[in-house]
Design a protein around this motif. Structure first.
Motif, PDB file in Angstrom:
ATOM      1  N   UNK A 118       2.566   4.028   3.367  1.00  0.00           N
ATOM      2  CA  UNK A 118       3.453   3.080   2.698  1.00  0.00           C
ATOM      3  C   UNK A 118       4.903   3.530   2.880  1.00  0.00           C
ATOM      4  N   UNK A 119       5.715   2.609   3.324  1.00  0.00           N
ATOM      5  CA  UNK A 119       7.162   2.827   3.407  1.00  0.00           C
ATOM      6  C   UNK A 119       7.827   1.625   2.744  1.00  0.00           C
ATOM      7  N   UNK A 174      -2.622  -0.263   2.880  1.00  0.00           N
ATOM      8  CA  UNK A 174      -3.214  -0.541   1.574  1.00  0.00           C
ATOM      9  C   UNK A 174      -4.732  -0.707   1.661  1.00  0.00           C
ATOM     10  N   UNK A 175      -5.208  -1.402   2.693  1.00  0.00           N
ATOM     11  CA  UNK A 175      -6.647  -1.641   2.833  1.00  0.00           C
ATOM     12  C   UNK A 175      -7.415  -0.326   2.891  1.00  0.00           C
ATOM     13  N   UNK A 176      -6.927   0.625   3.693  1.00  0.00           N
ATOM     14  CA  UNK A 176      -7.610   1.910   3.820  1.00  0.00           C
ATOM     15  C   UNK A 176      -7.521   2.720   2.528  1.00  0.00           C
ATOM     16  N   UNK A 209      -6.853   9.529   6.841  1.00  0.00           N
ATOM     17  CA  UNK A 209      -7.349   8.587   5.832  1.00  0.00           C
ATOM     18  C   UNK A 209      -8.233   7.525   6.481  1.00  0.00           C
ATOM     19  N   UNK A 210      -7.788   6.965   7.615  1.00  0.00           N
ATOM     20  CA  UNK A 210      -8.587   5.952   8.311  1.00  0.00           C
ATOM     21  C   UNK A 210      -9.941   6.523   8.729  1.00  0.00           C
ATOM     22  N   UNK A 264      -1.685   4.688  -6.573  1.00  0.00           N
ATOM     23  CA  UNK A 264      -2.061   3.444  -7.268  1.00  0.00           C
ATOM     24  C   UNK A 264      -3.162   2.706  -6.508  1.00  0.00           C
ATOM     25  N   UNK A 265      -3.110   2.766  -5.193  1.00  0.00           N
ATOM     26  CA  UNK A 265      -4.104   2.061  -4.382  1.00  0.00           C
ATOM     27  C   UNK A 265      -5.467   2.749  -4.411  1.00  0.00           C
ATOM     28  N   UNK A 266      -5.485   4.055  -4.564  1.00  0.00           N
ATOM     29  CA  UNK A 266      -6.737   4.812  -4.495  1.00  0.00           C
ATOM     30  C   UNK A 266      -7.575   4.642  -5.764  1.00  0.00           C
TER      31      UNK A 266
END
Length: 319
Positions: free
Chosen positions: A168-169, A248-250, A147-148, A282-284
């Motif tokens: 996310x954990x 979350x940022x990525x 992802x990064x 949700x973040x994407x």
């Protein structure tokens, strides 16, 4: 000073010496890997500025390239069967050891953060003169690395398939807070680091008795890598600095409308609970394709290889 008191002081000192020295006395890292060693870690090697990288590039010369990115503790052998499957389906696969694992370099002064692994992939692809868009498959931490890298180079990603991905954990284990403390965390890691990998295999497999061959293979990979100075430190520094529990940022920069994204998760994952996938989605931006496999744990490619490989292949063929 009485004789009894002197004995007490001597005994206390010996206990202290044992507590301080015991982890080092039981240290399995008895060898140094300063240069590529294909006798122990077979494969090809790319020598870039930050250190050598062991890799295997195989499959049809004209096939679309699929890069396979491994997890926190595994080496490129994790993807052996998957690579063969994809090669037979017409794809060219690139698998490699992330720094600190397998036969790749273990730079002692490295901090093992996200940017380090993004730079490693950049360096490897440049060394291999791969500049066309590629598919990317990542397992666990390898999902986070993928992802990064995809966020840094969205134009070079044909598709992305992440399995039980870092990002996310909801609740970190208690020992993670201890590992973050300088000196104390290092000392604690010397005690538990030797058995951390093999001791957690039960969490990878909900029914470990059904996967004795896979567990034996993983243990063999771990023991081979653990002989060389820097493996345990690499894992510790990655735990500290990659921040795999909150990306979350990525993920907010990841657009499933621009990059086709597949997410595969085991319903019984004891390492990164399947509920984490909902937060990542949700973040994407856009809607990824999420597949949850019943009765499967943290390693779908090992626990349900035929099902997972076919899911990946179907995803690749669409894009």
């Amino acid at each position: 000073m009485t004789k009894g008191f002197r004995r007490w002081i001597t005994g206390a000192a010996l206990v202290g010496i044992l507590l301080i020295g015991a982890p080092w006395l039981r240290d399995p890292e008895t060898k140094i890997l300063n240069a590529p060693d294909s006798t122990v870690f077979p494969g090809s090697y790319a020598d870039i500025e930050t250190g050598h990288i062991r890799y295997v590039l195989e499959g049809p010369d004209q096939g679309e390239i699929v890069m396979l990115v491994g997890g926190l503790t595994t080496s490129l052998e994790f993807f052996d069967e998957t690579a063969r499957f994809l090669n037979n389906a017409g794809y060219r696969t690139l698998r490699f050891d992330i720094y600190g694992r397998g036969g790749s370099a273990r730079p002692w002064d490295a901090i093992y953060d996200r940017q380090m692994f993004v730079n490693q992939i950049d360096g490897l692809l440049a060394a291999l003169e791969i500049d066309q868009p590629i598919h990317v498959v990542g397992q666990s931490l390898g999902g986070g690395i993928s992802v990064a890298w995809a966020v840094a180079h969205p134009e070079t990603v044909r598709s992305l398939s992440i399995h039980a991905s870092a990002g996310y954990v909801p609740e970190l284990p208690a020992f993670a807070a201890i590992l973050d403390i300088p000196w104390l965390g290092d000392y604690a890691w010397w005690w538990i680091g030797n058995g951390f990998v093999s001791g957690n295999l039960g969490k990878y497999f909900p029914e470990p008795q059904k996967h004795s061959a896979e567990i034996a293979s993983l243990n063999a990979q771990f023991k081979s890598a653990q002989q060389y100075r820097g493996y345990r430190r690499a894992v510790l520094m990655t735990i500290r600095n990659f921040d795999a529990h909150n990306m979350q940022t990525e993920y907010e920069q990841l657009d499933a409308g621009q990059i086709p994204i597949q997410m595969i998760w085991g319903a019984q994952d004891g390492v990164i609970p399947v509920g984490a996938a909902d937060t990542l989605i949700e973040w994407m931006s856009g809607t990824p394709d999420l597949v949850v496999l019943d009765s499967i744990g943290h390693m779908p490619l090992l626990q349900a290889p035929e099902t997972t490989q076919m899911l990946v292949l179907e995803h690749l063929r669409k894009h």
